[in-house]
Scaffold this motif. Sequence first.
Motif, PDB file in Angstrom:
ATOM      1  N   ARG A 126      -7.395  12.535 -14.576  1.00 48.65           N
ATOM      2  CA  ARG A 126      -6.290  12.960 -13.714  1.00 48.65           C
ATOM      3  C   ARG A 126      -4.990  12.265 -14.078  1.00 48.65           C
ATOM      4  N   PHE A 127      -5.051  10.983 -14.419  1.00 48.68           N
ATOM      5  CA  PHE A 127      -3.827  10.258 -14.751  1.00 48.68           C
ATOM      6  C   PHE A 127      -3.193  10.770 -16.042  1.00 48.68           C
ATOM      7  N   LEU A 150      -1.498  13.894 -15.077  1.00 56.14           N
ATOM      8  CA  LEU A 150      -0.264  13.630 -14.330  1.00 56.14           C
ATOM      9  C   LEU A 150       0.886  13.298 -15.270  1.00 56.14           C
ATOM     10  N   THR A 164      -3.965  17.787  -9.287  1.00 58.15           N
ATOM     11  CA  THR A 164      -4.751  17.108  -8.266  1.00 58.15           C
ATOM     12  C   THR A 164      -6.014  17.883  -7.917  1.00 58.15           C
ATOM     13  N   GLY A 167       1.820  19.421  -9.980  1.00 59.11           N
ATOM     14  CA  GLY A 167       1.148  18.265  -9.387  1.00 59.11           C
ATOM     15  C   GLY A 167      -0.044  18.657  -8.534  1.00 59.11           C
ATOM     16  N   ASP A 182       0.213  12.796  -5.624  1.00 62.60           N
ATOM     17  CA  ASP A 182      -0.921  11.999  -6.088  1.00 62.60           C
ATOM     18  C   ASP A 182      -1.330  10.960  -5.046  1.00 62.60           C
TER      19      ASP A 182
END
Length: 97
Positions: free
Chosen positions: A43-44, A47, A35, A31, A90
């Motif tokens: 980024r999503f 993730l 980030t 994570g 996040d």
Amino acid sequence: MTDQNAREMPTAHSWHIPRLIIAWAVAAVIGILVTVFASGEARFAWLVFAIGLSTLVTFALQLGTAQRVGFITRVAASVAGSVLVIAVIDVVAILFP
């Protein structure tokens, strides 16, 4: 309680707490890396990849115990903890850029 039920009940030892902590630590590292290195819309997606990878790490760690008793509970707790760790990282990254 019969002997059959006693064998199916998870004990405190069957939780393998160090394996849960290792899975959560791996999720935290992934994570943080996502980030730091991914930005914007990408980024999503990263993730989601981080959650998937931490789930695979969880399965590997829990299958390594070779214990059936409590497997689903351990995996569920580990995956839920990993998702929570990644979500907190996040949120902190969004609030404190």
